[in-house]
Design a protein around this motif. Structure first.
Motif, PDB file in Angstrom:
ATOM      1  N   VAL A   1       7.483   5.421   4.884  1.00 15.53           N
ATOM      2  CA  VAL A   1       6.863   4.224   5.460  1.00 15.53           C
ATOM      3  C   VAL A   1       5.791   3.669   4.525  1.00 15.53           C
ATOM      4  O   VAL A   1       5.687   2.451   4.319  1.00 15.53           O
ATOM      5  CB  VAL A   1       6.258   4.527   6.852  1.00 15.53           C
ATOM      6  CG1 VAL A   1       5.419   3.358   7.349  1.00 15.53           C
ATOM      7  CG2 VAL A   1       7.350   4.844   7.866  1.00 15.53           C
ATOM      8  N   THR A   2       4.997   4.556   3.944  1.00 11.91           N
ATOM      9  CA  THR A   2       3.923   4.117   3.052  1.00 11.91           C
ATOM     10  C   THR A   2       4.477   3.461   1.797  1.00 11.91           C
ATOM     11  O   THR A   2       3.915   2.470   1.303  1.00 11.91           O
ATOM     12  CB  THR A   2       3.025   5.307   2.687  1.00 11.91           C
ATOM     13  OG1 THR A   2       2.585   5.949   3.889  1.00 11.91           O
ATOM     14  CG2 THR A   2       1.811   4.853   1.894  1.00 11.91           C
ATOM     15  N   ILE A   3       5.576   3.982   1.282  1.00  9.80           N
ATOM     16  CA  ILE A   3       6.225   3.377   0.113  1.00  9.80           C
ATOM     17  C   ILE A   3       6.811   2.004   0.463  1.00  9.80           C
ATOM     18  O   ILE A   3       6.663   1.038  -0.290  1.00  9.80           O
ATOM     19  CB  ILE A   3       7.318   4.314  -0.428  1.00  9.80           C
ATOM     20  CG1 ILE A   3       6.688   5.586  -1.012  1.00  9.80           C
ATOM     21  CG2 ILE A   3       8.171   3.614  -1.488  1.00  9.80           C
ATOM     22  CD1 ILE A   3       7.689   6.693  -1.288  1.00  9.80           C
TER      23      ILE A   3
ATOM     24  N   PRO B   1      14.130  13.955  -2.892  1.00  9.60           N
ATOM     25  CA  PRO B   1      14.037  13.325  -4.213  1.00  9.60           C
ATOM     26  C   PRO B   1      13.532  11.888  -4.203  1.00  9.60           C
ATOM     27  O   PRO B   1      12.864  11.460  -5.156  1.00  9.60           O
ATOM     28  CB  PRO B   1      15.475  13.407  -4.733  1.00  9.60           C
ATOM     29  CG  PRO B   1      16.036  14.625  -4.078  1.00  9.60           C
ATOM     30  CD  PRO B   1      15.444  14.608  -2.697  1.00  9.60           C
ATOM     31  N   GLU B   2      13.807  11.133  -3.146  1.00 10.93           N
ATOM     32  CA  GLU B   2      13.358   9.737  -3.124  1.00 10.93           C
ATOM     33  C   GLU B   2      11.850   9.605  -2.901  1.00 10.93           C
ATOM     34  O   GLU B   2      11.297   8.515  -3.057  1.00 10.93           O
ATOM     35  CB  GLU B   2      14.112   8.937  -2.066  1.00 10.93           C
ATOM     36  CG  GLU B   2      13.800   9.320  -0.630  1.00 10.93           C
ATOM     37  CD  GLU B   2      14.711   8.604   0.361  1.00 10.93           C
ATOM     38  OE1 GLU B   2      14.255   7.606   0.956  1.00 10.93           O
ATOM     39  OE2 GLU B   2      15.874   9.036   0.523  1.00 10.93           O
ATOM     40  N   LEU B   3      11.194  10.712  -2.575  1.00 13.50           N
ATOM     41  CA  LEU B   3       9.742  10.688  -2.346  1.00 13.50           C
ATOM     42  C   LEU B   3       8.954  11.217  -3.542  1.00 13.50           C
ATOM     43  O   LEU B   3       7.735  11.077  -3.579  1.00 13.50           O
ATOM     44  CB  LEU B   3       9.404  11.528  -1.115  1.00 13.50           C
ATOM     45  CG  LEU B   3      10.096  11.135   0.187  1.00 13.50           C
ATOM     46  CD1 LEU B   3       9.784  12.167   1.272  1.00 13.50           C
ATOM     47  CD2 LEU B   3       9.680   9.742   0.633  1.00 13.50           C
ATOM     48  N   ILE B   4       9.637  11.834  -4.483  1.00 12.27           N
ATOM     49  CA  ILE B   4       8.961  12.495  -5.595  1.00 12.27           C
ATOM     50  C   ILE B   4       8.580  11.469  -6.662  1.00 12.27           C
ATOM     51  O   ILE B   4       9.388  10.625  -7.046  1.00 12.27           O
ATOM     52  CB  ILE B   4       9.874  13.576  -6.203  1.00 12.27           C
ATOM     53  CG1 ILE B   4      10.139  14.678  -5.167  1.00 12.27           C
ATOM     54  CG2 ILE B   4       9.260  14.169  -7.454  1.00 12.27           C
ATOM     55  CD1 ILE B   4      11.218  15.641  -5.585  1.00 12.27           C
TER      56      ILE B   4
ATOM     57  N   PRO C   1       5.447   2.256  -7.636  1.00 10.97           N
ATOM     58  CA  PRO C   1       4.099   2.751  -7.940  1.00 10.97           C
ATOM     59  C   PRO C   1       3.730   3.941  -7.050  1.00 10.97           C
ATOM     60  O   PRO C   1       4.330   4.131  -5.989  1.00 10.97           O
ATOM     61  CB  PRO C   1       3.216   1.538  -7.629  1.00 10.97           C
ATOM     62  CG  PRO C   1       3.962   0.790  -6.568  1.00 10.97           C
ATOM     63  CD  PRO C   1       5.418   0.952  -6.924  1.00 10.97           C
ATOM     64  N   PRO C   2       2.740   4.717  -7.461  1.00 10.93           N
ATOM     65  CA  PRO C   2       2.331   5.870  -6.651  1.00 10.93           C
ATOM     66  C   PRO C   2       1.762   5.440  -5.306  1.00 10.93           C
ATOM     67  O   PRO C   2       1.280   4.307  -5.152  1.00 10.93           O
ATOM     68  CB  PRO C   2       1.238   6.533  -7.513  1.00 10.93           C
ATOM     69  CG  PRO C   2       1.397   5.973  -8.877  1.00 10.93           C
ATOM     70  CD  PRO C   2       1.966   4.604  -8.712  1.00 10.93           C
ATOM     71  N   ILE C   3       1.845   6.334  -4.333  1.00  7.07           N
ATOM     72  CA  ILE C   3       1.168   6.107  -3.050  1.00  7.07           C
ATOM     73  C   ILE C   3      -0.331   6.019  -3.306  1.00  7.07           C
ATOM     74  O   ILE C   3      -0.904   6.878  -3.976  1.00  7.07           O
ATOM     75  CB  ILE C   3       1.493   7.240  -2.057  1.00  7.07           C
ATOM     76  CG1 ILE C   3       2.970   7.153  -1.633  1.00  7.07           C
ATOM     77  CG2 ILE C   3       0.580   7.189  -0.841  1.00  7.07           C
ATOM     78  CD1 ILE C   3       3.434   8.316  -0.777  1.00  7.07           C
TER      79      ILE C   3
ATOM     80  N   ILE D   1       2.527  17.521  -3.825  1.00  6.13           N
ATOM     81  CA  ILE D   1       2.379  16.259  -3.087  1.00  6.13           C
ATOM     82  C   ILE D   1       0.998  15.674  -3.330  1.00  6.13           C
ATOM     83  O   ILE D   1       0.839  14.474  -3.609  1.00  6.13           O
ATOM     84  CB  ILE D   1       2.617  16.481  -1.577  1.00  6.13           C
ATOM     85  CG1 ILE D   1       4.074  16.873  -1.312  1.00  6.13           C
ATOM     86  CG2 ILE D   1       2.277  15.206  -0.793  1.00  6.13           C
ATOM     87  CD1 ILE D   1       4.343  17.317   0.119  1.00  6.13           C
ATOM     88  N   SER D   2      -0.031  16.517  -3.238  1.00  8.40           N
ATOM     89  CA  SER D   2      -1.406  16.049  -3.444  1.00  8.40           C
ATOM     90  C   SER D   2      -1.613  15.498  -4.846  1.00  8.40           C
ATOM     91  O   SER D   2      -2.321  14.495  -5.036  1.00  8.40           O
ATOM     92  CB  SER D   2      -2.395  17.191  -3.193  1.00  8.40           C
ATOM     93  OG  SER D   2      -2.435  17.538  -1.833  1.00  8.40           O
ATOM     94  N   MET D   3      -1.000  16.137  -5.829  1.00  5.53           N
ATOM     95  CA  MET D   3      -1.169  15.701  -7.207  1.00  5.53           C
ATOM     96  C   MET D   3      -0.599  14.307  -7.448  1.00  5.53           C
ATOM     97  O   MET D   3      -1.009  13.603  -8.377  1.00  5.53           O
ATOM     98  CB  MET D   3      -0.528  16.704  -8.162  1.00  5.53           C
ATOM     99  CG  MET D   3      -1.280  18.027  -8.272  1.00  5.53           C
ATOM    100  SD  MET D   3      -0.370  19.260  -9.250  1.00  5.53           S
ATOM    101  CE  MET D   3      -0.344  18.449 -10.850  1.00  5.53           C
TER     102      MET D   3
END
Length: 268
Positions: free
Chosen positions: A102-104, A193-196, A200-202, A225-227
């Motif tokens: 959702v955020t992406i 994989p679509e979230l990695i 642009p980054p979250i 994830i945090s990185m």
């Protein structure tokens, strides 16, 4: 009990004019069993929305293919219908994949993220295991994997001391429609994989929490994830497994509430 026009069962609690926080549960569960001990903690400060994923709990079965984009759009459609312009998203497991999707896709609708016990890039052996569970579930439904699932979800001592809680979770999982459960399990297996390394980054405030002995959403995964999210905070809850938020909700609710209060005070 409110149900949206497309069949999403939902519940809202907390002060009417407060900032909205949406809670997204995981595979095979329901909003009620996942969040019943955490929702009151958050609803003291926020307007909290929780809902059942498509085909889970009291929500209608999904139309068409189930994937992360559809599951994210399902939440946005609920937002549109009930008048939520923007919310912080708290997602557990598959829910922590949905809130990232959702955020992406809809960054303007998201204030902040809490990503709980959610997977990141898996090694080859781990990926084979989750794909094997997809095949087993497709053939035999939730029953085919339920015993191993509960072992991964709860610590041995909790299973011994609180069999009634474990049994209630078992019953919820087994009540799922077999095809719908398998479809959502496939998203959990194939959607990572679509979230990695999104581009642009979250760019939202985020807290990432998992449990020390969560074999499917490991501390290493949470650190990864945090990185990928600037200034994200990571918390590893000791001793617990995947369903630590049910086993010991006090280790989840207060830090999430503290994070959200800090972020929203900054936004205001």
């Amino acid at each position: 009990m409110p149900v949206s026009s497309d069949g999403a069962f939902y519940n809202i609690a907390g002060p009417e004019n407060a900032t909205v926080v949406a809670l997204i549960h995981g595979l095979g569960l329901t909003s009620e069993i996942t969040w019943k001990s955490i929702m009151p903690c958050l609803a003291s400060d926020f307007r909290v929305l929780c809902y059942d994923l498509p085909g889970h709990g009291l929500s209608a079965m999904p139309r068409g293919r189930v994937d992360l984009t559809m599951l994210g759009n399902h939440l946005i459609a609920l937002f549109d219908e009930i008048g939520v312009t923007k919310a912080s998203l708290v997602g557990f497991s598959l829910g922590g994949m949905i809130n990232r999707r959702v955020t992406i896709d809809h960054p303007g609708r998201v204030s902040a993220l809490a990503i709980l016990n959610s997977p990141h890039e898996r090694g080859a052996q781990q990926q084979k295991l989750v794909e094997k569970r997809v095949l087993e579930t497709a053939k035999g439904g939730p029953q085919a994997t339920i015993d191993g699932t509960l072992e991964r979800w709860f610590t041995p001592s909790f299973r011994y001391d609180h069999p009634e809680v474990v049994e209630s979770v078992r019953n919820v999982v087994l009540s799922n429609n077999h095809e719908n459960y398998a479809a959502h399990r496939r998203v959990l297996a194939e959607g990572v994989p679509e979230l990695i390394r999104p581009c642009p980054p979250i760019a939202k405030p985020a807290i990432v929490i998992t449990c020390e002995h969560d074999s499917g959403s490991t501390p290493a995964m949470s650190n990864c994830i945090s990185m990928e999210i600037a200034d994200a905070e990571t918390i590893v809850v000791p001793h617990l497994r995947h369903l630590g938020l049910i086993e010991n909700p006090e280790l989840f609710g207060p830090p999430i509430r503290k994070f959200l209060n800090r972020i929203h005070a900054r936004i205001i």
